[in-house]
Write a protein that holds these residues in place. Structure first.
Motif, PDB file in Angstrom:
ATOM      1  N   ALA A 129     153.596 -32.206  91.033  1.00 58.98           N
ATOM      2  CA  ALA A 129     153.178 -31.147  90.114  1.00 58.98           C
ATOM      3  C   ALA A 129     154.302 -30.129  89.992  1.00 58.98           C
ATOM      4  O   ALA A 129     155.078 -29.922  90.925  1.00 58.98           O
ATOM      5  CB  ALA A 129     151.893 -30.480  90.603  1.00 58.98           C
ATOM      6  N   THR A 157     150.945 -34.685  81.734  1.00 62.55           N
ATOM      7  CA  THR A 157     151.372 -35.512  82.858  1.00 62.55           C
ATOM      8  C   THR A 157     152.385 -36.526  82.352  1.00 62.55           C
ATOM      9  O   THR A 157     152.175 -37.151  81.311  1.00 62.55           O
ATOM     10  CB  THR A 157     150.183 -36.228  83.509  1.00 62.55           C
ATOM     11  N   SER A 194     152.570 -33.832  87.039  1.00 57.49           N
ATOM     12  CA  SER A 194     151.759 -32.947  86.208  1.00 57.49           C
ATOM     13  C   SER A 194     152.551 -31.674  85.928  1.00 57.49           C
ATOM     14  O   SER A 194     152.891 -30.934  86.852  1.00 57.49           O
ATOM     15  CB  SER A 194     150.447 -32.610  86.919  1.00 57.49           C
TER      16      SER A 194
END
Lengths: 112, 111
Positions: free
Chosen positions: B10, B87, B106
């Motif tokens: 992320a 994503t 992400s």
């Protein structure tokens, strides 16, 4: 140009029910694939078909069957749905990978 | 068995930053590598495809490179925008032409 079309887009099943997910492509591709996508797991290959009339198991085939009906269509069948099969299912096709892979918009399946 | 890893899992950045997303794979005998974008609740949109004989591909603000010998690919996003939030998935195909996916990065780009 529709590309890869999946039906239905959403489905809720009860445990033990059966259903068939449909996939059709209009790009005259030889190869077709079924993946499932689960949170934190990425996309995992269920079955694939390298050409019309052939199918092979992928990483997670248990509980599924497939049919390559013709060059355009590749269906995925759940004979007796289980809650563990709750997932998003994607169909894809390619011309032997030369031009990459085209994905459908997915089927969101919930088994209760 | 091919394994594909994407780092970071992320990423949250302010608008305007240049970004690098990483993809590594264990088997260097690949046929191609493809980067996809996936918006929440949607399907996969192809961004860039790199054949095994190529070193990089570019499309607009996106540039993807491939180093087969080290088992790595990077996706460079220049001047990130909030619309880039999604994503990003890396898929590696070997001689059987079957893509193996990483778990994705992400990305959130905030104004």
């Amino acid at each position: 140009n529709a590309g890869v079309t999946q039906t239905p887009k959403f489905q809720v099943l009860k445990t033990g029910q059966s259903m068939t997910l449909q996939c059709a492509q209009d790009m005259n591709h030889n190869s077709m694939y079924w993946y499932r996508q689960d949170p934190g797991m990425g996309l995992r290959l269920i079955y694939y078909s390298a050409s019309e009339g052939t199918t092979d198991k992928g990483e997670v085939p248990n509980g599924y069957n497939v049919s390559r009906l013709n060059k355009r269509e590749f269906s995925l069948r759940l004979e007796s749905a289980a809650p563990s099969q709750t997932s998003v299912y994607f169909c894809a096709s390619s011309e032997d990978g030369s031009y990459g892979y085209t994905f459908g918009s997915g089927t969101r399946l919930t088994v209760v | 068995k091919q394994e594909v890893t994407q780092i970071p899992a992320a990423l949250s950045v302010p608008e305007g930053e240049n970004l690098v997303l990483n993809c590594s794979f264990t088997d260097s005998a690949i046929y191609n590598l493809q980067w996809f974008r996936q918006d929440p609740g949607k399907g996969l949109t192809s961004l860039l495809l790199i054949q095994s004989s190529q070193r990089e591909q570019t499309s607009g603000r996106l540039n993807a490179s491939l180093d087969k010998s080290s088992g790595r690919s990077t996706l460079y996003i220049a001047a990130s925008q909030p619309g880039d939030s999604a994503t990003y998935l890396c898929a590696v195909a070997g001689g059987s032409y079957i893509p193996t996916f990483g778990r994705g990065t992400s990305l959130i780009v905030h104004p």
